[in-house]
Design a protein around this motif. Structure first.
Motif, mmCIF file in Angstrom:
data_model
loop_
_atom_site.group_PDB
_atom_site.id
_atom_site.type_symbol
_atom_site.label_atom_id
_atom_site.label_comp_id
_atom_site.label_asym_id
_atom_site.label_seq_id
_atom_site.Cartn_x
_atom_site.Cartn_y
_atom_site.Cartn_z
ATOM 1 N N HIS A 74 0.828 -1.204 0.000
ATOM 2 C CA HIS A 74 0.000 0.000 0.000
ATOM 3 C C HIS A 74 0.860 1.250 0.000
ATOM 4 O O HIS A 74 0.644 2.176 -0.798
ATOM 5 C CB HIS A 74 -0.934 -0.003 1.213
ATOM 6 C CG HIS A 74 -1.717 1.262 1.370
ATOM 7 N ND1 HIS A 74 -1.343 2.265 2.235
ATOM 8 C CD2 HIS A 74 -2.837 1.695 0.750
ATOM 9 C CE1 HIS A 74 -2.211 3.255 2.155
ATOM 10 N NE2 HIS A 74 -3.124 2.937 1.273
ATOM 11 N N LEU A 78 1.107 3.861 -3.062
ATOM 12 C CA LEU A 78 0.671 5.239 -2.854
ATOM 13 C C LEU A 78 1.771 6.216 -3.259
ATOM 14 O O LEU A 78 1.500 7.242 -3.908
ATOM 15 C CB LEU A 78 0.289 5.430 -1.382
ATOM 16 C CG LEU A 78 -0.571 6.630 -1.057
ATOM 17 C CD1 LEU A 78 -1.825 6.691 -1.926
ATOM 18 C CD2 LEU A 78 -0.975 6.577 0.424
ATOM 19 N N THR A 96 -4.604 -5.477 3.516
ATOM 20 C CA THR A 96 -5.960 -5.399 4.081
ATOM 21 C C THR A 96 -6.944 -4.880 3.043
ATOM 22 O O THR A 96 -6.575 -4.207 2.080
ATOM 23 C CB THR A 96 -6.025 -4.457 5.320
ATOM 24 O OG1 THR A 96 -5.688 -3.129 4.903
ATOM 25 C CG2 THR A 96 -5.085 -4.914 6.429
ATOM 26 N N VAL A 97 -8.212 -5.192 3.295
ATOM 27 C CA VAL A 97 -9.308 -4.725 2.449
ATOM 28 C C VAL A 97 -9.318 -3.198 2.382
ATOM 29 O O VAL A 97 -9.519 -2.600 1.318
ATOM 30 C CB VAL A 97 -10.650 -5.246 3.022
ATOM 31 C CG1 VAL A 97 -11.841 -4.607 2.314
ATOM 32 C CG2 VAL A 97 -10.720 -6.778 2.919
ATOM 33 N N SER A 98 -9.097 -2.558 3.534
ATOM 34 C CA SER A 98 -9.146 -1.090 3.591
ATOM 35 C C SER A 98 -8.059 -0.460 2.734
ATOM 36 O O SER A 98 -8.288 0.558 2.070
ATOM 37 C CB SER A 98 -8.974 -0.610 5.038
ATOM 38 O OG SER A 98 -9.981 -1.128 5.864
ATOM 39 N N GLU A 99 -6.880 -1.047 2.762
ATOM 40 C CA GLU A 99 -5.780 -0.467 1.975
ATOM 41 C C GLU A 99 -6.030 -0.621 0.478
ATOM 42 O O GLU A 99 -5.711 0.270 -0.309
ATOM 43 C CB GLU A 99 -4.448 -1.112 2.387
ATOM 44 C CG GLU A 99 -3.954 -0.563 3.700
ATOM 45 C CD GLU A 99 -2.900 -1.451 4.351
ATOM 46 O OE1 GLU A 99 -1.727 -1.066 4.375
ATOM 47 O OE2 GLU A 99 -3.268 -2.558 4.835
ATOM 48 N N ASP A 102 -8.539 1.946 -0.518
ATOM 49 C CA ASP A 102 -7.898 3.265 -0.556
ATOM 50 C C ASP A 102 -7.117 3.457 -1.845
ATOM 51 O O ASP A 102 -7.183 4.522 -2.466
ATOM 52 C CB ASP A 102 -6.973 3.409 0.655
ATOM 53 C CG ASP A 102 -6.340 4.795 0.726
ATOM 54 O OD1 ASP A 102 -7.097 5.778 0.783
ATOM 55 O OD2 ASP A 102 -5.098 4.893 0.684
ATOM 56 N N GLY A 163 -1.642 -11.951 9.663
ATOM 57 C CA GLY A 163 -1.692 -11.236 8.395
ATOM 58 C C GLY A 163 -1.007 -11.970 7.256
ATOM 59 O O GLY A 163 -1.062 -11.528 6.109
ATOM 60 N N ALA A 291 -12.765 -8.819 -5.433
ATOM 61 C CA ALA A 291 -13.616 -9.911 -4.950
ATOM 62 C C ALA A 291 -12.845 -11.086 -4.336
ATOM 63 O O ALA A 291 -13.264 -11.607 -3.291
ATOM 64 C CB ALA A 291 -14.535 -10.381 -6.077
ATOM 65 N N HIS A 294 -11.876 -10.054 -0.885
ATOM 66 C CA HIS A 294 -13.055 -9.950 -0.015
ATOM 67 C C HIS A 294 -13.489 -11.327 0.479
ATOM 68 O O HIS A 294 -13.875 -11.488 1.648
ATOM 69 C CB HIS A 294 -14.209 -9.264 -0.752
ATOM 70 C CG HIS A 294 -13.994 -7.788 -0.960
ATOM 71 N ND1 HIS A 294 -14.884 -7.004 -1.636
ATOM 72 C CD2 HIS A 294 -12.989 -6.964 -0.569
ATOM 73 C CE1 HIS A 294 -14.445 -5.752 -1.657
ATOM 74 N NE2 HIS A 294 -13.297 -5.709 -1.028
ATOM 75 N N ALA A 297 -11.242 -12.370 3.339
ATOM 76 C CA ALA A 297 -11.583 -11.628 4.559
ATOM 77 C C ALA A 297 -12.885 -12.156 5.150
ATOM 78 O O ALA A 297 -13.006 -12.342 6.371
ATOM 79 C CB ALA A 297 -11.696 -10.130 4.256
#
Lengths: 313, 313
Positions: A74, A78, A96-99, A102, A163, A291, A294, A297
C-alpha cells in the motif's frame, strides 16, 4: 499502441522468474529501471535503491510493477501514484481490504491506471470455463486446492505470522478463478479454519458458499490444505444444471468437459497479465478485482477456528 | 421535499424503540406498512408476513427500512432492490464484505437509493470533532469501548456464533465514528483477538492503526472489551499536534475539548439517520460507508488469536 516504459520495484523471485523475462519479450514495454534495496542489477538498465530515487531520476516513466512483499504494498503503491505513475500490483494487492479500497480511490483521484493482478485468471482453461458457465446454473462446485507448504514456501516464516494469510495464500488463486468465471457473485456463508497449535494463520480451510449462480440447495464448497505431500491438487469441479461437467485442472491451465480434455496449454500467466496491462495503459483504464480478497476476509470473519497439531518445518 | 412512504421490514427491538417513533415524528416520511413474520401490528397500517406480499400489495412504495437480523440482510435487501425500492439498512449492513459490495453494485444498477446507517455517526459530538480534526495531525488516538455483554446482549447466543462479530458488534460503532471524523483513512496494522475457550467470536480485541492523519510514530489504538461491569466506557481520546485534546464521551454524544465539555446533547441518533435518509431520497443519492466494516474484517485477517476463560451467561 505506444511503447510503455516500466520499472520493477522489488526484485525478488517472482520478478526474476516472471516479470523480467515477460517484459523483455513484450514489445509494448521497455524496461527502464529496477528498484532494489539489495542492489540487484540487470545489464542495460539502472538500479535505484528506493522508489523516491527512481521518480526523481525518471519523472517521465509510464509505469511501475510492484513486486515487494505484500506488507508494504500500500505504501509503495501510494508513493508511486503520488509520483503520477501507473501501477501494476502483484497478488495479493494489499495486506488489508481497507488499503486496497484506498488505492482504488487514490488512483481514480489521480487519473492513474491501477491494475491488481491475479495470475491464475490468465490460464488458458479459465476463459473457456467462463464461456461455458455464462447463463448456466451450477448444480455443484468443488474447489480442491491441496499442496505441500514445505515444497512451495520452504522456511518462509511470514506465511504463519498474523496477516500472513496461511493457506489462503494459494487458496486466493482458486478464489480469483471462481470470481472470474462465475456468472453471479459468490458469498461465503460458513467456513472452518484449521490452525496449527503454534501458528497464527490457518494450514487448512473449508468454505461453503451461496450464489444466485447455483441451483437452490447446490453444494458449493472449497477445500484448501497445505499438508498434501506427493501429487499436488489444484482443481475446480463444476456440474451444471444440464449435466455438463467442467473440470479445471492444474490451476486452470487445463479444462476437461465431461471428462475430455478440451483445453491444455502451457501456463502463460504473466504473458497474459502484461498483454492486459498494455491494453489498460493504452486506454487509461484501471482493473481492480477486489472480490477474491473480499472472500478471504469474509472467510476469516465468519470462520469457525479449530486447532490441529503444531507445525514445524 | 416530498413525503416518502416507507415500510419497516423486521419489527424487533430496534424497530420498536427507534425506527417507528422517529418515523412518526418526521414529516418527510409516512409509515405505509410493516413486514413481520411474527405478525406484529400497529394501528393504522397493514402488516405483511413477507416482503414479497408487501411489494405485491404496494408497488408504489418509496422505501423500506431493513431491521432484520444481519444474517439475512443481503437477501432481503436484494429482494427490495429488485422490487424497485429504495433501501435503508440497519448496522451492520451485511454479514460479509462481499455481500455489502454486491448491494452497492446492485443498487447503482437499478438506480435505487441505498443507505447503510451507522447510528453512532449521528451523535452531536461527532460533527464537532470532525470539524476540529480537519486538516490537523493526530499525535495520539485511544479508543476505549468497554461494556458488559450480559447487560446489553443478555442470552443472545448469535453474538458468539461464527459470523456473530462478538465484541466487534459494539466496537464497529466506535470504528464508524473514527471513519467519519478522520481526515485521512485509517488502516489496521495489528490486532489481538481474545476468544473465550468455548466461543467462536472474540470477547475482547485490541487494534493498532496506521494513518496519514497521524504524526509519524503516533500511537493509534482501539481497545474493545465486553467484560466490563459497573460503569460502561465508550470514549475516543485524540491528542492533536498543536496540543489540543478532544474527548468523545458516551458514544459521541458529548465532546470535551481540553477537558471542557463543549458539546453535550441527548442522543438523537435515529432522528439524524432519518433526516439524512430524507435528503438522500430527495436527491436520489446513495450513501454507503463500507469503511467501518472493512476495518473489522481487516482486524480478523491480521489479528493474532488468544484464548481466555470460557464464557457462560
Amino acid at each position: 499502441m505506444s511503447q510503455h516504459s516500466i520499472a520493477i520495484i522489488g526484485v525478488g523471485k517472482i520478478a526474476v522468474d516472471q516479470h523480467l523475462p515477460v517484459i523483455a519479450k513484450n514489445p509494448a514495454f521497455r524496461l527502464a529501471a529496477l528498484v532494489s534495496q539489495r542492489g540487484i542489477e540487470q545489464a542495460g538498465v539502472p538500479t535505484f535503491r528506493t522508489p523516491a530515487e527512481l521518480y526523481a531520476a525518471m519523472p517521465d516513466l509510464d509505469a511501475v510493477a510492484i513486486c515487494t512483499p505484500p506488507s508494504v504494498r500500500h505504501q509503495v503503491a501510494l508513493e508511486a501514484l503520488n509520483a503520477g505513475m501507473n501501477v501494476l500490483l502483484e497478488k495479493p494487492p494489499a495486506p488489508t481490504v481497507s488499503e486496497l479500497a484506498d488505492l482504488v480511490r487514490q488512483a481514480a483521484a489521480r487519473r492513474c491506471v491501477l491494475f491488481a493482478t491475479w495470475h491464475s485468471q490468465y490460464n488458458a482453461g479459465v476463459e473457456e470455463a467462463k464461456k461455458r458457465l455464462a447463463g448456466g446454473k451450477i448444480a455443484s462446485l468443488a474447489i480442491t486446492w491441496k499442496e505441500d507448504v514445505r515444497r512451495w514456501h520452504p522456511g518462509q516464516e511470514w506465511i504463519w505470522q498474523p496477516g500472513g494469510f496461511g493457506v489462503f495464500d494459494p487458496g486466493i488463486n482458486a478464489l480469483s478463478i471462481l470470481t472470474e468465471i462465475a456468472p453471479e457473485p459468490f458469498f461465503v456463508t460458513a467456513a472452518s479454519l484449521t490452525y496449527p497449535a503454534n501458528r497464527d494463520t490457518p494450514i487448512a480451510a473449508r468454505l461453503t458458499f451461496a450464489s444466485d449462480a447455483g441451483l437452490p440447495g447446490a453444494a458449493l464448497t472449497a477445500e484448501f490444505d497445505w499438508r498434501q505431500t506427493g501429487d499436488q491438487t489444484w482443481t475446480i469441479e463444476i456440474a451444471l444444471e444440464d449435466g455438463t461437467r467442467l473440470t479445471l485442472i492444474d490451476g486452470g491451465s487445463k479444462l476437461a468437459v465431461n471428462g475430455d480434455l478440451t483445453v491444455a496449454e502451457p501456463m502463460a500467466e504473466y504473458e497474459g497479465i502484461y498483454a492486459r496491462f498494455a491494453g489498460l495503459l493504452d486506454r487509461g483504464e484501471s482493473a481492480v478485482d477486489a472480490a477474491p480478497f473480499h472472500l478471504v476476509a469474509d472467510a476469516m470473519v465468519v470462520g469457525k477456528r479449530e486447532t490441529t497439531d503444531a507445525f514445524e518445518w
